[in-house]
Design a protein around this motif. Structure first.
Motif, PDB file in Angstrom:
ATOM      1  N   VAL A 488       0.853  -1.191   0.000  1.00 43.76           N
ATOM      2  CA  VAL A 488       0.000   0.000   0.000  1.00 43.76           C
ATOM      3  C   VAL A 488       0.893   1.247   0.000  1.00 43.76           C
ATOM      4  O   VAL A 488       1.821   1.352   0.807  1.00 43.76           O
ATOM      5  CB  VAL A 488      -0.923  -0.004   1.233  1.00 43.76           C
ATOM      6  CG1 VAL A 488      -1.653   1.330   1.371  1.00 43.76           C
ATOM      7  CG2 VAL A 488      -1.920  -1.150   1.146  1.00 43.76           C
ATOM      8  N   GLY A 489       0.625   2.153  -0.901  1.00 39.54           N
ATOM      9  CA  GLY A 489       1.416   3.380  -1.022  1.00 39.54           C
ATOM     10  C   GLY A 489       2.410   3.364  -2.163  1.00 39.54           C
ATOM     11  O   GLY A 489       3.064   4.379  -2.441  1.00 39.54           O
ATOM     12  N   THR A 504      -3.768   1.074  -3.013  1.00 39.04           N
ATOM     13  CA  THR A 504      -4.496   1.405  -1.785  1.00 39.04           C
ATOM     14  C   THR A 504      -4.948   0.157  -1.020  1.00 39.04           C
ATOM     15  O   THR A 504      -5.467   0.266   0.086  1.00 39.04           O
ATOM     16  CB  THR A 504      -5.732   2.265  -2.104  1.00 39.04           C
ATOM     17  OG1 THR A 504      -6.614   1.521  -2.965  1.00 39.04           O
ATOM     18  CG2 THR A 504      -5.335   3.569  -2.772  1.00 39.04           C
ATOM     19  N   HIS A 535      -6.248  -3.057  -5.205  1.00 33.98           N
ATOM     20  CA  HIS A 535      -7.119  -1.888  -5.262  1.00 33.98           C
ATOM     21  C   HIS A 535      -6.210  -0.688  -5.487  1.00 33.98           C
ATOM     22  O   HIS A 535      -5.235  -0.490  -4.755  1.00 33.98           O
ATOM     23  CB  HIS A 535      -7.890  -1.717  -3.957  1.00 33.98           C
ATOM     24  CG  HIS A 535      -8.733  -2.910  -3.607  1.00 33.98           C
ATOM     25  ND1 HIS A 535      -9.980  -3.106  -4.133  1.00 33.98           N
ATOM     26  CD2 HIS A 535      -8.481  -3.972  -2.791  1.00 33.98           C
ATOM     27  CE1 HIS A 535     -10.493  -4.232  -3.655  1.00 33.98           C
ATOM     28  NE2 HIS A 535      -9.599  -4.788  -2.846  1.00 33.98           N
ATOM     29  N   LEU A 537      -5.756   3.594  -6.838  1.00 28.73           N
ATOM     30  CA  LEU A 537      -6.292   4.913  -7.164  1.00 28.73           C
ATOM     31  C   LEU A 537      -5.511   5.425  -8.356  1.00 28.73           C
ATOM     32  O   LEU A 537      -4.282   5.543  -8.293  1.00 28.73           O
ATOM     33  CB  LEU A 537      -6.134   5.858  -5.972  1.00 28.73           C
ATOM     34  CG  LEU A 537      -6.565   7.313  -6.168  1.00 28.73           C
ATOM     35  CD1 LEU A 537      -8.070   7.395  -6.399  1.00 28.73           C
ATOM     36  CD2 LEU A 537      -6.175   8.148  -4.942  1.00 28.73           C
ATOM     37  N   VAL A 543     -11.124   4.538  -9.391  1.00 25.48           N
ATOM     38  CA  VAL A 543     -10.701   3.504  -8.445  1.00 25.48           C
ATOM     39  C   VAL A 543     -10.841   2.176  -9.163  1.00 25.48           C
ATOM     40  O   VAL A 543     -11.925   1.838  -9.668  1.00 25.48           O
ATOM     41  CB  VAL A 543     -11.572   3.539  -7.176  1.00 25.48           C
ATOM     42  CG1 VAL A 543     -11.200   2.390  -6.248  1.00 25.48           C
ATOM     43  CG2 VAL A 543     -11.430   4.873  -6.463  1.00 25.48           C
ATOM     44  N   ALA A 568      -4.309  11.687  -3.495  1.00 24.30           N
ATOM     45  CA  ALA A 568      -3.731  10.712  -2.562  1.00 24.30           C
ATOM     46  C   ALA A 568      -4.117  10.968  -1.113  1.00 24.30           C
ATOM     47  O   ALA A 568      -4.114  10.041  -0.293  1.00 24.30           O
ATOM     48  CB  ALA A 568      -2.211  10.692  -2.703  1.00 24.30           C
ATOM     49  N   ARG A 570      -6.771  11.178   0.312  1.00 30.29           N
ATOM     50  CA  ARG A 570      -7.888  10.370   0.783  1.00 30.29           C
ATOM     51  C   ARG A 570      -7.392   9.111   1.489  1.00 30.29           C
ATOM     52  O   ARG A 570      -8.090   8.563   2.344  1.00 30.29           O
ATOM     53  CB  ARG A 570      -8.790  10.006  -0.394  1.00 30.29           C
ATOM     54  CG  ARG A 570     -10.075   9.311   0.000  1.00 30.29           C
ATOM     55  CD  ARG A 570     -11.041   9.237  -1.149  1.00 30.29           C
ATOM     56  NE  ARG A 570     -12.311   8.632  -0.756  1.00 30.29           N
ATOM     57  CZ  ARG A 570     -13.377   8.535  -1.551  1.00 30.29           C
ATOM     58  NH1 ARG A 570     -13.316   9.012  -2.787  1.00 30.29           N
ATOM     59  NH2 ARG A 570     -14.484   7.976  -1.127  1.00 30.29           N
ATOM     60  N   HIS A 571      -6.193   8.643   1.136  1.00 29.68           N
ATOM     61  CA  HIS A 571      -5.663   7.395   1.685  1.00 29.68           C
ATOM     62  C   HIS A 571      -4.294   7.549   2.344  1.00 29.68           C
ATOM     63  O   HIS A 571      -3.882   6.656   3.086  1.00 29.68           O
ATOM     64  CB  HIS A 571      -5.524   6.349   0.573  1.00 29.68           C
ATOM     65  CG  HIS A 571      -6.794   6.078  -0.169  1.00 29.68           C
ATOM     66  ND1 HIS A 571      -7.766   5.224   0.301  1.00 29.68           N
ATOM     67  CD2 HIS A 571      -7.253   6.565  -1.358  1.00 29.68           C
ATOM     68  CE1 HIS A 571      -8.768   5.180  -0.568  1.00 29.68           C
ATOM     69  NE2 HIS A 571      -8.482   5.980  -1.575  1.00 29.68           N
ATOM     70  N   PHE A 572      -3.592   8.656   2.077  1.00 29.63           N
ATOM     71  CA  PHE A 572      -2.193   8.750   2.499  1.00 29.63           C
ATOM     72  C   PHE A 572      -1.899  10.091   3.164  1.00 29.63           C
ATOM     73  O   PHE A 572      -2.525  11.101   2.853  1.00 29.63           O
ATOM     74  CB  PHE A 572      -1.272   8.550   1.296  1.00 29.63           C
ATOM     75  CG  PHE A 572      -1.512   7.255   0.573  1.00 29.63           C
ATOM     76  CD1 PHE A 572      -1.029   6.065   1.095  1.00 29.63           C
ATOM     77  CD2 PHE A 572      -2.245   7.217  -0.600  1.00 29.63           C
ATOM     78  CE1 PHE A 572      -1.267   4.860   0.444  1.00 29.63           C
ATOM     79  CE2 PHE A 572      -2.494   6.030  -1.260  1.00 29.63           C
ATOM     80  CZ  PHE A 572      -2.002   4.837  -0.726  1.00 29.63           C
ATOM     81  N   SER A 584       1.115   5.517   4.368  1.00 24.03           N
ATOM     82  CA  SER A 584      -0.259   5.049   4.462  1.00 24.03           C
ATOM     83  C   SER A 584      -1.044   5.740   5.569  1.00 24.03           C
ATOM     84  O   SER A 584      -0.520   6.025   6.649  1.00 24.03           O
ATOM     85  CB  SER A 584      -0.292   3.537   4.696  1.00 24.03           C
ATOM     86  OG  SER A 584      -1.619   3.094   4.857  1.00 24.03           O
ATOM     87  N   VAL A 586      -4.074   4.247   6.120  1.00 27.75           N
ATOM     88  CA  VAL A 586      -5.040   3.160   6.319  1.00 27.75           C
ATOM     89  C   VAL A 586      -4.366   1.999   7.051  1.00 27.75           C
ATOM     90  O   VAL A 586      -4.567   0.836   6.729  1.00 27.75           O
ATOM     91  CB  VAL A 586      -5.634   2.700   4.962  1.00 27.75           C
ATOM     92  CG1 VAL A 586      -6.559   3.746   4.411  1.00 27.75           C
ATOM     93  CG2 VAL A 586      -4.534   2.373   3.944  1.00 27.75           C
TER      94      VAL A 586
END
Length: 593
Positions: A488-489, A504, A535, A537, A543, A568, A570-572, A584, A586
């Motif tokens: 992730v990332g 993500t 998954h 972005l 997505v 980014a 939204r998640h990072f 990350s 998340v």
């Protein structure tokens, strides 16, 4: 006997004057010097009014802050008001921090902040402009922007709702709602926008000291020339269809003032009304002109003419030269277009504000269609260079169609409304703006009445809130995930389509349904469904779910694009240049990445 500090022996008026030069924290510290100073600071409304007005630039309309300022000082408990606003800032920052650091319950937290309205705007603007070296810079900017958008969209919806309900709302305010819906910033404020129009009117009078002595015809022409000389004269052919040309706020604040005819007419009418002229838009075919009316019982040239049939009027074309246009010329164009003479009055009379709002919505959708045609899918991040945001513009246009068309439930529940507008609105909401869920509940559901779609929408919204409130199931790294190569990332390029993306989430094997697997021909991939899937972005805002064989890590020196950085958050939290990965946000869901 108490020995007072030297400061305390000064008269109360002098102490108040001193405290007016201090910020809030200094006033609090000074109040701790002794009981006498504490009493002065606690009971001096002039100090707390000063602190209110210097610490908080934005006030929600329900505060009626200008009325409070104009009223006697004792009419408002300014100290209590300051404490309340200070607490709102504190609560807003707390909610923003929770949204950044907690992956569930975000929709409710965003709605909680939105309930503060413009009282929260000042703090959110500061958070949106946080330093580049902040540890969570991307997430903080992203969610502060989300909250600002949510607050401003509700203001825009209120404006459009008033128009749709048949209320008299100035055209420029209705059009500025499109700016409120799509942009944020210090200048994206109705009071700031209104003051710019006020200043144009003042400049006009300064430029023409004898303006009020002129006839209506002379005033109308003088104003057209004044605006023309200041750049309010249209848009070049090669930029005519640019999206920004449909936004009155952008037209007013930009140096070139490029805009469509409708926008120039609206600016002309707004300034004219401040100068005492009766100017209204004329919804002509393929164009928008301006109609200027003489005062009752007078001609345009100032002659007294009682008992005349209607108001004497003239047509102007603010888009371009600003010259007067003869009615006979406009009628000839209508005849050439095949429009019967008995219908000419519809095109040559003043257009309702709601018609101009709907026309602006159509102009926006046409501009977006043109933009996407030219982008043609080759430039995945082209949206990042367009102001305002393309998807937010579509969202605004469709919302305006629904709200301005009128509150008649029969109309809104009709098949035409449901089939044409609501699906597009819901698609934009679900894909890009899920934090607007309470706007749908407040402004859309009541319109639908007993339509079956209202029940489905209510259930969908409830499911969305329930899902968002539940903690995500952790995905741990273990033997079953040993073949998951990417984290992730991680930044990558798609092997086949070439777009930029960031991971993500992941699954050890394809976790989609059979219908999706069949549709996407997953089993025809070299490694089929039994490979890791990610998954991701993408830089085009989409997505997606991507097979590992299509993930290509970028070279070590690669930096993320502007587009991916805008998304980014939204998640990072931020981009780590040393690890060459996004940090990350998340961890609860992927604790080992």
């Amino acid at each position: 006997m108490e020995v007072r500090p030297a400061l305390a022996v000064l008269p109360a008026e002098i102490l108040e004057a001193i405290f007016l030069q201090l910020d809030y924290y200094s006033v609090v510290q000074a109040s701790q010097a002794c009981k006498h100073i504490r009493n002065i600071t606690a009971h001096a409304p002039v100090i707390w009014r000063h602190l209110c007005l210097t610490n908080f630039n934005y006030w929600d309309p329900h505060r009626h802050i200008q009325d409070k300022i104009a009223a006697p000082l004792s009419n408002t408990d300014w100290r209590e008001l300051f404490i309340e606003r200070y607490q709102i800032d504190k609560d807003t920052r707390h909610c923003l921090d929770r949204v950044i650091n907690t992956p569930h319950g975000r929709l409710q937290l965003i709605s909680d902040v939105a309930n503060y309205g413009y009282d929260a705007k000042g703090l959110l603007l500061r958070e949106w402009n946080c330093p580049d070296d902040a540890g969570d810079v991307l997430a903080r900017r992203f969610y502060a922007h989300v909250m600002l958008q949510r607050i401003q969209r509700e203001e825009a919806l209120r404006i459009w709702m008033h128009v749709g309900s048949g209320n008299d709302v100035p055209l420029e305010k209705v059009l500025f709602a499109f700016d409120l819906f799509t942009r944020v910033g210090d200048d994206v404020d109705l009071d700031v926008f209104t003051s710019k129009l006020d200043n144009l009117a003042k400049l006009m009078v300064a430029y023409h000291p004898n303006f009020h002595d002129l006839s209506t015809r002379q005033k109308a022409s003088a104003l057209a020339m004044f605006l023309h000389e200041r750049g309010f004269n249209g848009a070049p052919d090669d930029a005519y269809r640019n999206l920004r040309n449909s936004f009155i706020g952008l037209a007013l604040e930009s140096e070139d003032h490029h805009a469509l005819p409708l926008i120039h007419v609206a600016i002309y009418c707004a300034v004219a009304s401040r100068l005492g002229l009766d100017a209204r838009p004329c919804g002509y075919i393929y164009h928008v002109y301006c109609i200027v009316y003489a005062p009752e019982n007078h001609t345009l040239d100032g002659a007294y003419k009682p008992n005349s049939d209607g108001l004497d009027s003239m047509y102007l074309n603010p888009f371009g030269s600003g010259d007067e246009v003869e009615r006979s010329e406009l009628e000839r164009t209508l005849r050439d277009a095949g429009i019967p003479s008995e219908d000419h009055g519809v095109y040559l009379s003043a257009a309702p504000v709601c018609e101009m709002a709907l026309r602006t919505s159509r102009n926006i959708l046409n501009a977006v269609r043109t933009f996407r045609h030219h982008a043609d899918g080759r430039h995945h991040d082209a949206w990042a260079s367009v102001v305002p945001d393309v998807d937010a513009a579509v969202y605004a246009a469709v919302w305006a169609f629904v709200m301005v068309s009128g509150r008649s439930q029969a109309r809104l529940a009709s098949m035409e409304m449901w089939q044409r507008y609501l699906p597009r609105l819901l698609e934009s909401f679900q894909t890009y703006f899920p934090w607007d869920i309470t706007l749908l509940e407040k402004y859309l559901l009541p319109y639908l009445g007993s339509h079956p779609g209202a029940v489905r929408l209510a259930h969908f919204m409830q499911d969305l809130m329930t899902t968002d409130a539940q903690p995500k199931t952790p995905h741990r790294r273990g033997p079953e995930s040993s073949r998951v190569s990417f984290k992730v990332g991680q930044l990558f390029k798609h092997a086949r389509y070439g777009y930029e993306g960031v991971v993500t989430g992941w699954d050890p094997a394809c976790d989609a349904g059979e219908e999706w697997i069949s549709h996407m021909q997953v089993d025809e991939l070299p490694n089929g469904r039994n490979q890791s899937f990610y998954h991701i972005l993408a830089c085009d805002k989409s997505v997606r779910y991507v097979a590992e064989e299509n993930i290509r890590p970028v070279p070590p020196e690669t930096q993320p694009s502007k587009a991916i950085c805008m998304l980014a958050g939204r998640h990072f939290k931020r981009w780590d240049p040393e690890a060459r990965m996004f940090v990350s946000n998340v961890r609860h869901e992927y604790p080992d990445d």
